[in-house]
Design a protein around this motif. Sequence first.
Motif, mmCIF file in Angstrom:
data_model
loop_
_atom_site.group_PDB
_atom_site.id
_atom_site.type_symbol
_atom_site.label_atom_id
_atom_site.label_comp_id
_atom_site.label_asym_id
_atom_site.label_seq_id
_atom_site.Cartn_x
_atom_site.Cartn_y
_atom_site.Cartn_z
ATOM 1 N N THR A 109 0.820 -1.213 0.000
ATOM 2 C CA THR A 109 0.000 0.000 0.000
ATOM 3 C C THR A 109 0.851 1.258 0.000
ATOM 4 O O THR A 109 0.481 2.255 -0.626
ATOM 5 C CB THR A 109 -0.942 -0.010 1.221
ATOM 6 O OG1 THR A 109 -0.179 -0.280 2.421
ATOM 7 C CG2 THR A 109 -2.013 -1.087 1.080
ATOM 8 N N GLY A 128 -11.135 3.762 2.303
ATOM 9 C CA GLY A 128 -9.887 3.009 2.326
ATOM 10 C C GLY A 128 -9.792 2.076 3.523
ATOM 11 O O GLY A 128 -9.255 0.969 3.416
ATOM 12 N N VAL A 182 -9.566 -1.521 1.961
ATOM 13 C CA VAL A 182 -8.167 -1.936 1.938
ATOM 14 C C VAL A 182 -7.753 -2.525 3.284
ATOM 15 O O VAL A 182 -7.395 -3.702 3.383
ATOM 16 C CB VAL A 182 -7.238 -0.755 1.563
ATOM 17 C CG1 VAL A 182 -5.766 -1.172 1.649
ATOM 18 C CG2 VAL A 182 -7.560 -0.263 0.154
ATOM 19 N N HIS A 200 -6.880 5.740 -0.625
ATOM 20 C CA HIS A 200 -7.154 4.408 -0.086
ATOM 21 C C HIS A 200 -5.841 3.702 0.272
ATOM 22 O O HIS A 200 -5.717 3.100 1.346
ATOM 23 C CB HIS A 200 -7.911 3.561 -1.112
ATOM 24 C CG HIS A 200 -9.289 4.055 -1.400
ATOM 25 N ND1 HIS A 200 -10.129 3.423 -2.286
ATOM 26 C CD2 HIS A 200 -9.986 5.104 -0.927
ATOM 27 C CE1 HIS A 200 -11.278 4.075 -2.350
ATOM 28 N NE2 HIS A 200 -11.203 5.098 -1.528
ATOM 29 N N SER A 201 -4.873 3.776 -0.634
ATOM 30 C CA SER A 201 -3.602 3.079 -0.422
ATOM 31 C C SER A 201 -2.831 3.676 0.757
ATOM 32 O O SER A 201 -2.295 2.942 1.603
ATOM 33 C CB SER A 201 -2.748 3.135 -1.694
ATOM 34 O OG SER A 201 -3.390 2.489 -2.769
ATOM 35 N N GLY A 207 -4.382 2.694 4.027
ATOM 36 C CA GLY A 207 -3.975 1.340 4.367
ATOM 37 C C GLY A 207 -2.531 1.277 4.833
ATOM 38 O O GLY A 207 -2.198 0.540 5.772
ATOM 39 N N ALA A 208 -1.640 2.053 4.196
ATOM 40 C CA ALA A 208 -0.229 2.033 4.571
ATOM 41 C C ALA A 208 -0.027 2.498 6.008
ATOM 42 O O ALA A 208 0.760 1.909 6.762
ATOM 43 C CB ALA A 208 0.576 2.909 3.607
ATOM 44 N N THR A 234 -3.212 -3.985 -7.212
ATOM 45 C CA THR A 234 -3.691 -2.680 -6.740
ATOM 46 C C THR A 234 -4.136 -1.813 -7.917
ATOM 47 O O THR A 234 -5.320 -1.511 -8.055
ATOM 48 C CB THR A 234 -2.616 -1.969 -5.920
ATOM 49 O OG1 THR A 234 -2.231 -2.794 -4.814
ATOM 50 C CG2 THR A 234 -3.144 -0.641 -5.375
#
Length: 294
Positions: free
Chosen positions: A49, A79, A83, A193-194, A197-198, A231
């Motif tokens: 992510t 997200g 995610v 979103h990524s 999640g990260a 992704t």
Amino acid sequence: MTAPALSLPRPLLWPLMAVALVLCWSSGFIGIRYASESAGVGLVLFWRTLVAGLILLPFALLVGPRMTLRGGIEQCLFGVMSVFLYLGGFALAIGARVPTGTVALISDLLPLAIAALSQPVLGERLSVAQWAGTAVAVLGVLIVSADSLSLGTAPLWAYGLTVASMLGFALASVLVKKRPGLRMPLHQSLCLHSLTGAVLFGLCAGWQGTLAPPLTMSFALGIGWLVLFATFGAYGIYYSSLRLFPVARVSAVIYLSPPVTMLWGWALFGEPLTATMVAGLAVTLAGVMLTMRG
């Protein structure tokens, strides 16, 4: 400068997007398989992510309309559901000793949950033929997954977590469809979103140990595969399809993910391909086709 409009005829657009979606969606296990050879699942999800979000960040800031605070917060919430809870919930369930085959089966019932939610939330009523196709597709998934299913020794909450993770993504899917006025351009929403999640995966992985990536070729290859196909490919095509087509139709092709994943494993890793698996693929394909026609 405005991007050129997609010029494919509308009747051809959905079949091409459906094929690309199922190929990208089912290919995620390849990246996990490579990357997890030298790292835990939590660390893999963090770097997947993070890399995806950082690649998209300059485009999200410089290309397209200016992001608003309200829109950013809403996309971050999406997200969390699509995610962090979806991917992280399954990873945590596997870590709690829920058998992988059982987790995969519950994950692959996502289209059934979306079909059930699409009527009360979106008013998209499925026809008798679509429900029949859904039942046939579920039967095909069960046939493909039969050999890998077991009850295991995990606590009850871990099984509930897998169901909740799947339902969270289903709810995010129908909410994205329900509120078109709050949509962002795809590269901006996927970036948020990524990165959401990260941050959350980073907290989890950091609590368990280091966030430093293993300096191995398998990890780099796995992360690259996950970012590009699982992704950008899977999520990008999925959200694009939701903006163009009914949510139940889009989600139905995900039923093909288990048998196509089986084909990926056979082609790349020499995993066995049995007559039962091929029969399950045929049944699933028939169910998806019946759902499309309905």
